[in-house]
Design an enzyme around this catalytic site. Structure first.
Site, PDB file in Angstrom:
ATOM      1  CB  THR A  77      21.928  14.997 -16.043  1.00 38.14           C
ATOM      2  OG1 THR A  77      22.186  16.348 -15.153  1.00 38.14           O
ATOM      3  CG2 THR A  77      22.167  14.044 -15.052  1.00 38.14           C
ATOM      4  CD  GLN A 184      26.347  26.858 -17.765  1.00 41.07           C
ATOM      5  OE1 GLN A 184      25.858  28.067 -18.155  1.00 41.07           O
ATOM      6  NE2 GLN A 184      25.785  26.367 -16.825  1.00 41.07           N
ATOM      7  CG  HIS A 206      17.293  23.881 -17.989  1.00 40.85           C
ATOM      8  ND1 HIS A 206      17.807  24.422 -16.835  1.00 40.85           N
ATOM      9  CD2 HIS A 206      18.071  22.830 -17.988  1.00 40.85           C
ATOM     10  CE1 HIS A 206      18.574  23.897 -16.379  1.00 40.85           C
ATOM     11  NE2 HIS A 206      18.926  22.633 -16.957  1.00 40.85           N
ATOM     12  CB  THR A 245       6.654   9.235 -26.041  1.00 43.81           C
ATOM     13  OG1 THR A 245       6.183   7.645 -26.051  1.00 43.81           O
ATOM     14  CG2 THR A 245       5.731   9.965 -26.831  1.00 43.81           C
ATOM     15  CB  CYS A 331      24.833  20.875  -9.657  1.00 46.98           C
ATOM     16  SG  CYS A 331      24.396  21.705 -11.108  1.00 46.98           S
TER      17      CYS A 331
HETATM   18  C1  LIG Z   1      23.176  22.621 -15.866  1.00 48.10           C
HETATM   19  C2  LIG Z   1      24.416  21.635 -16.605  1.00 48.10           C
HETATM   20  C3  LIG Z   1      24.404  20.365 -16.461  1.00 48.10           C
HETATM   21  C4  LIG Z   1      23.159  19.607 -16.135  1.00 48.10           C
HETATM   22  O1  LIG Z   1      22.236  19.918 -16.919  1.00 48.10           O
HETATM   23  P1  LIG Z   1      20.764  19.366 -16.632  1.00 48.10           P
HETATM   24  O2  LIG Z   1      19.656  20.113 -17.576  1.00 48.10           O
HETATM   25  O3  LIG Z   1      20.510  19.974 -15.007  1.00 48.10           O
HETATM   26  O4  LIG Z   1      20.439  17.913 -16.544  1.00 48.10           O
HETATM   27  C5  LIG Z   1      25.456  19.732 -16.907  1.00 48.10           C
HETATM   28  N1  LIG Z   1      26.536  20.358 -17.310  1.00 48.10           N
HETATM   29  C6  LIG Z   1      26.407  21.579 -17.196  1.00 48.10           C
HETATM   30  C7  LIG Z   1      28.090  22.192 -17.844  1.00 48.10           C
HETATM   31  C8  LIG Z   1      25.810  22.267 -16.875  1.00 48.10           C
HETATM   32  O5  LIG Z   1      25.667  23.794 -16.869  1.00 48.10           O
END
Ligand SMILES: *Cc1c(COP(=O)(O)O)cnc(C)c1O
Length: 401
Positions: A77, A184, A206, A245, A331
């Protein structure tokens, strides 16, 4: 092996941190802690060395020329916001037009919305029924004042892989910057910023079995060298692009996670593709009238998104307590609106609400997939029968188990 309840099939939302990644991170919370900006002692020097090593590994993973082209952030994000707002604000006097796509993540679409309120013009391109962008649409949308095109690498809902190299080539030709949200894609399919003509790339840990809370933005430094206005003002970390940081342990874990993914990218992709295809085959064998959402070929190996006409996805999910699934983008699942991605590929509101996203990942086994297929089939049949039974003249379809 076998069945492990609850079964996790929501790997597009997040992934568990791999135990090997956690092992690599652990010392950097404790005996190897340090602030990479502390230049006067060994704690700082060691931290800086670990950060720079991670930066090198991440740069190599996406085919970047230099480690300095990687800037650490808190996640995708933030990377999307920094890429779009940072570039737009830095070049605004010369160019004020951005191009993106209807199926982008909200981090991109909402950043574009914010820039529109600052006076930029934004073109949002449609996609075809397959979910793919037509590169010719990108070509036609580019004008004299176009600064940047943003197209995601892999969609988080329907898994489609956009034609990055074709779009990147057009952007090059027309002297327009190209950003891609690759959250992704990295670690799942090959990603190469040179081969695809990408100038800015967002990613995070993540989604690829690394820790939450850390991401990166690739910012090309040569041909062209990209300027960017920072979102955060402060100590001037990351060459002034992103003050704050650095989260040392998270950064070490991020690099470890990416390397583990790349190490068996092909084998894992083949394994997931086989499981995903098995799931789709079983669902089709057990139920009529299914619709695959998104292109059947150009998609992530671990993604299956299916519309089950006559069923409510949320009701199916609620009845499957032992399975973690999503009915749309995680989301947006706090909001009840149907997914903007499914609407953009032409699904009615009802079909969008009848769609389930299966996100397969590292821990999933064949037994799990078989079990989930059976459960989904049973639930969808039950819902369809109830509906048919509730209508005058309905109820003809008798339960067959
Ligand atoms: C998960 C995702 C995000 C957001 O990632 P965060 O780690 O929640 O900030 C943005 N774009 C795509 C394509 C995602 O799969």
């Amino acid at each position: 092996m076998g069945l492990n309840f609850p079964i996790y099939l929501d790997h597009h939302a997040t992934t568990p941190t791999d135990p090997r990644v956690l092992d690599a991170m652990r010392p950097y919370f404790t005996e190897r802690f340090g602030n990479a900006a502390s230049a006067s002692h060994v704690f700082g020097w060691r931290a800086e060395a670990a950060v720079e090593q991670a930066r090198e590994r991440l740069a190599a993973a996406i085919g970047a020329h230099e480690p300095r082209e990687i800037v650490f952030t808190s996640g995708t994000t933030e990377s999307d916001n920094l890429a779009l707002k940072g570039v737009a604000r830095a070049y605004r006097t010369r160019r004020d037009h951005l191009i993106t796509v209807a199926t982008e993540h909200s981090a991109v679409l909402e950043s574009c919305g914010a820039l529109e309120r600052e006076g930029f013009r934004v073109t949002v391109l449609p996609v075809g029924r397959s979910g793919l962008v037509d590169p010719d649409d990108v070509r036609r949308a580019i004008g004299d004042r176009t600064l940047l095109v943003s197209v995601m690498a892999a969609n988080s809902e329907i898994g489609v892989l956009q034609p990055l190299a074709a779009i990147g080539g057009i952007c090059r030709e027309r002297d327009v910057l190209f950003h891609t949200d690759a959250a992704q894609a990295v670690g799942k399919v090959p990603v190469d910023v040179e081969a695809s003509g990408v100038d800015l790339l967002s990613m995070c840990a993540h989604k690829l079995y690394g820790p939450p809370g850390v991401g990166a933005l690739y910012i090309r430094r040569r041909r062209p060298r990209i300027r960017l206005e920072p979102l955060f003002h402060g100590g001037g970390h990351e060459w002034g692009h992103r003050s704050g940081t650095l989260p040392l342990a998270l950064i070490v874990g991020f690099a470890e996670a990416v390397d583990l993914c790349l190490h068996d990218l092909e084998a894992e992709a083949a394994r997931l593709r086989a499981l995903r295809d098995e799931l789709w085959t079983r669902l089709q064998a057990g139920l009529d009238d299914l619709r695959l959402n998104g292109d059947p070929e150009q998609r992530l190996p671990g993604n299956l998104n299916v519309a089950f006409p006559g069923a409510e996805a949320d009701a199916v999910i609620a009845s499957l307590r032992d399975v973690a699934l999503s009915s749309g983008s995680a989301c947006s699942s706090a909001r009840p609106e149907p997914s903007h991605v499914l609407r953009a590929i032409g699904l009615s509101e009802a079909l969008a609400r009848a769609s389930l996203r299966f996100g397969l990942g590292r821990g999933n086994t064949r037994e799990e997939i078989e079990w989930v297929a059976d459960q989904v089939i049973a639930q969808v049949r039950e819902q369809r029968e109830k509906r048919a039974g509730g209508r005058p003249g309905g109820g003809r379809r008798r339960s067959d188990g």
